[in-house]
Design a protein around this motif. Structure first.
Motif, PDB file in Angstrom:
ATOM      1  N   SER A  92       3.920   6.668   5.440  1.00 26.57           N
ATOM      2  CA  SER A  92       2.886   7.606   5.369  1.00 26.57           C
ATOM      3  C   SER A  92       1.667   7.599   4.906  1.00 26.57           C
ATOM      4  O   SER A  92       0.870   8.217   5.109  1.00 26.57           O
ATOM      5  N   VAL A  93       1.176   6.167   4.950  1.00 26.60           N
ATOM      6  CA  VAL A  93       0.007   5.768   4.370  1.00 26.60           C
ATOM      7  C   VAL A  93      -0.816   5.979   5.672  1.00 26.60           C
ATOM      8  O   VAL A  93      -0.693   5.636   6.778  1.00 26.60           O
ATOM      9  N   LYS A  94      -2.413   6.243   5.538  1.00 30.89           N
ATOM     10  CA  LYS A  94      -3.200   6.521   6.595  1.00 30.89           C
ATOM     11  C   LYS A  94      -3.641   4.948   7.123  1.00 30.89           C
ATOM     12  O   LYS A  94      -3.694   4.111   6.484  1.00 30.89           O
ATOM     13  N   TYR A  95      -3.451   4.932   8.394  1.00 32.41           N
ATOM     14  CA  TYR A  95      -3.887   3.534   8.752  1.00 32.41           C
ATOM     15  C   TYR A  95      -5.173   3.037   8.586  1.00 32.41           C
ATOM     16  O   TYR A  95      -5.289   1.965   8.387  1.00 32.41           O
ATOM     17  N   GLU A  96      -6.243   3.845   8.325  1.00 30.04           N
ATOM     18  CA  GLU A  96      -7.350   3.502   7.669  1.00 30.04           C
ATOM     19  C   GLU A  96      -7.335   2.987   6.657  1.00 30.04           C
ATOM     20  O   GLU A  96      -7.931   1.503   6.214  1.00 30.04           O
ATOM     21  N   LEU A  97      -6.445   3.135   5.412  1.00 31.98           N
ATOM     22  CA  LEU A  97      -6.234   2.349   4.217  1.00 31.98           C
ATOM     23  C   LEU A  97      -5.716   1.013   4.469  1.00 31.98           C
ATOM     24  O   LEU A  97      -6.065  -0.094   3.751  1.00 31.98           O
ATOM     25  N   VAL A  98      -4.750   0.974   5.505  1.00 31.75           N
ATOM     26  CA  VAL A  98      -4.355  -0.373   5.838  1.00 31.75           C
ATOM     27  C   VAL A  98      -5.259  -1.292   6.413  1.00 31.75           C
ATOM     28  O   VAL A  98      -5.279  -2.432   5.988  1.00 31.75           O
ATOM     29  N   MET A  99      -6.096  -0.832   7.290  1.00 30.87           N
ATOM     30  CA  MET A  99      -7.099  -1.561   7.884  1.00 30.87           C
ATOM     31  C   MET A  99      -8.014  -2.206   6.934  1.00 30.87           C
ATOM     32  O   MET A  99      -8.447  -3.223   7.179  1.00 30.87           O
ATOM     33  N   ASN A 100      -8.371  -1.187   5.945  1.00 31.87           N
ATOM     34  CA  ASN A 100      -9.297  -1.421   5.000  1.00 31.87           C
ATOM     35  C   ASN A 100      -8.802  -2.504   4.331  1.00 31.87           C
ATOM     36  O   ASN A 100      -9.829  -3.648   3.601  1.00 31.87           O
ATOM     37  N   THR A 101      -7.546  -2.596   3.762  1.00 31.64           N
ATOM     38  CA  THR A 101      -6.908  -3.608   2.888  1.00 31.64           C
ATOM     39  C   THR A 101      -6.981  -5.112   3.839  1.00 31.64           C
ATOM     40  O   THR A 101      -7.365  -6.043   3.132  1.00 31.64           O
ATOM     41  N   LEU A 102      -6.634  -4.805   4.886  1.00 34.36           N
ATOM     42  CA  LEU A 102      -6.628  -5.976   5.793  1.00 34.36           C
ATOM     43  C   LEU A 102      -7.964  -6.738   5.844  1.00 34.36           C
ATOM     44  O   LEU A 102      -8.272  -7.905   5.811  1.00 34.36           O
TER      45      LEU A 102
ATOM     46  N   ALA B 280       2.423  -4.740   3.216  1.00 29.39           N
ATOM     47  CA  ALA B 280       3.492  -3.958   3.430  1.00 29.39           C
ATOM     48  C   ALA B 280       3.091  -2.396   3.242  1.00 29.39           C
ATOM     49  O   ALA B 280       2.941  -2.274   1.967  1.00 29.39           O
ATOM     50  N   ALA B 281       3.031  -1.541   4.084  1.00 26.61           N
ATOM     51  CA  ALA B 281       2.555  -0.076   3.734  1.00 26.61           C
ATOM     52  C   ALA B 281       3.597   0.831   3.934  1.00 26.61           C
ATOM     53  O   ALA B 281       4.402   0.655   4.899  1.00 26.61           O
ATOM     54  N   ASP B 282       3.691   2.077   3.117  1.00 24.77           N
ATOM     55  CA  ASP B 282       4.366   2.824   3.358  1.00 24.77           C
ATOM     56  C   ASP B 282       4.031   3.843   4.741  1.00 24.77           C
ATOM     57  O   ASP B 282       2.968   3.657   5.238  1.00 24.77           O
TER      58      ASP B 282
ATOM     59  N   GLN C 140       3.803  -6.139   7.555  1.00 28.40           N
ATOM     60  CA  GLN C 140       5.205  -6.120   7.636  1.00 28.40           C
ATOM     61  C   GLN C 140       5.417  -4.942   8.363  1.00 28.40           C
ATOM     62  O   GLN C 140       5.022  -3.911   8.034  1.00 28.40           O
ATOM     63  N   THR C 141       6.540  -5.089   9.359  1.00 31.40           N
ATOM     64  CA  THR C 141       6.925  -4.056  10.265  1.00 31.40           C
ATOM     65  C   THR C 141       8.213  -3.061   9.641  1.00 31.40           C
ATOM     66  O   THR C 141       8.055  -1.891  10.214  1.00 31.40           O
ATOM     67  N   GLN C 142       8.865  -3.563   8.933  1.00 34.33           N
ATOM     68  CA  GLN C 142       9.989  -2.843   8.302  1.00 34.33           C
ATOM     69  C   GLN C 142      10.522  -3.448   7.127  1.00 34.33           C
ATOM     70  O   GLN C 142      10.648  -4.731   7.042  1.00 34.33           O
TER      71      GLN C 142
ATOM     72  N   VAL D 233       0.899  -1.012  -0.059  1.00 37.91           N
ATOM     73  CA  VAL D 233       0.082   0.016   0.050  1.00 37.91           C
ATOM     74  C   VAL D 233       0.883   1.365   0.045  1.00 37.91           C
ATOM     75  O   VAL D 233       1.729   1.338   1.009  1.00 37.91           O
ATOM     76  N   LYS D 234       0.894   2.050  -1.007  1.00 38.38           N
ATOM     77  CA  LYS D 234       1.723   3.216  -1.398  1.00 38.38           C
ATOM     78  C   LYS D 234       1.104   4.311  -0.818  1.00 38.38           C
ATOM     79  O   LYS D 234      -0.154   4.319  -0.306  1.00 38.38           O
ATOM     80  N   SER D 235       1.691   5.246  -0.381  1.00 40.27           N
ATOM     81  CA  SER D 235       1.413   6.589   0.286  1.00 40.27           C
ATOM     82  C   SER D 235       0.261   7.131  -0.452  1.00 40.27           C
ATOM     83  O   SER D 235      -0.403   7.890   0.017  1.00 40.27           O
ATOM     84  N   ASP D 236       0.030   7.123  -1.912  1.00 41.85           N
ATOM     85  CA  ASP D 236      -0.946   7.615  -2.559  1.00 41.85           C
ATOM     86  C   ASP D 236      -2.159   7.060  -2.541  1.00 41.85           C
ATOM     87  O   ASP D 236      -3.074   7.050  -3.271  1.00 41.85           O
ATOM     88  N   GLY D 237      -2.219   5.489  -1.887  1.00 44.83           N
ATOM     89  CA  GLY D 237      -3.286   4.752  -1.898  1.00 44.83           C
ATOM     90  C   GLY D 237      -3.343   3.673  -3.089  1.00 44.83           C
ATOM     91  O   GLY D 237      -4.081   2.899  -3.014  1.00 44.83           O
ATOM     92  N   GLU D 238      -2.150   3.704  -3.762  1.00 41.35           N
ATOM     93  CA  GLU D 238      -1.817   2.657  -4.931  1.00 41.35           C
ATOM     94  C   GLU D 238      -1.727   1.263  -4.097  1.00 41.35           C
ATOM     95  O   GLU D 238      -1.011   1.341  -3.223  1.00 41.35           O
ATOM     96  N   LEU D 239      -2.385   0.235  -4.652  1.00 43.72           N
ATOM     97  CA  LEU D 239      -2.154  -1.030  -4.317  1.00 43.72           C
ATOM     98  C   LEU D 239      -1.311  -1.985  -5.259  1.00 43.72           C
ATOM     99  O   LEU D 239      -1.465  -1.792  -6.517  1.00 43.72           O
TER     100      LEU D 239
END
Length: 137
Positions: free
Chosen positions: A105-115, A101-103, A129-131, A58-64
């Motif tokens: 600077s990505v909003k937490y909401e985008l990561v959780m929606n993907t999850l 694996a998210a950047d 992924q943490t690092q 998940v990139k910072s612009d929301g691209e998957l």
């Protein structure tokens, strides 16, 4: 009549008696203690190593993006195509692990929606992924 003088010293004899009694008790009971045994697994029962995890980025612009293995190139997908691709891979290989694996600077909401989307698609093994490691670059 004489007055009795108070002693200003501690009488240690009773303490020594108690300690000797405890020592005798421990010396008598120590041989009676049962030693435990540990049953170690044999080499024959080693489980197979886990399959290589799919990596959803998940990139910072929301691209998957999706990498089927750690060595494959990343493909940019929209949310619908990503879920379809991952669910078909999981149906072909049950128990297929997926890592998000998210950047940073990505909003937490985008990561959780993907999850949440991956869980709804039937993926049971989803991790974060943490690092970024050397192989993930």
């Amino acid at each position: 009549m004489r007055q009795r003088r108070l002693m200003n010293q501690i009488n240690v004899v009773p303490y020594i008696d108690v300690m000797l009694v405890l020592l005798v008790i421990f010396m008598v009971t120590a041989p009676m203690i049962q030693s435990g045994s540990v049953n170690l697994p044999s080499v024959d029962k080693v489980p197979a190593p886990p399959t290589d995890a799919m990596v959803v980025t998940v990139k910072s612009d929301g691209e998957l993006g999706l990498r089927a293995t750690s060595n494959s190139p990343e493909r940019v997908l929209n949310r619908k195509d990503l879920i379809a691709e991952v669910s078909s891979a999981v149906s072909a290989t049950p128990g297929q692990p997926v890592v998000i694996a998210a950047d940073k600077s990505v909003k937490y909401e985008l990561v959780m929606n993907t999850l949440n989307d991956l869980r709804n698609a039937g993926v049971n093994k989803v991790g974060l992924q943490t690092q970024i490691g050397k192989s993930a670059r």
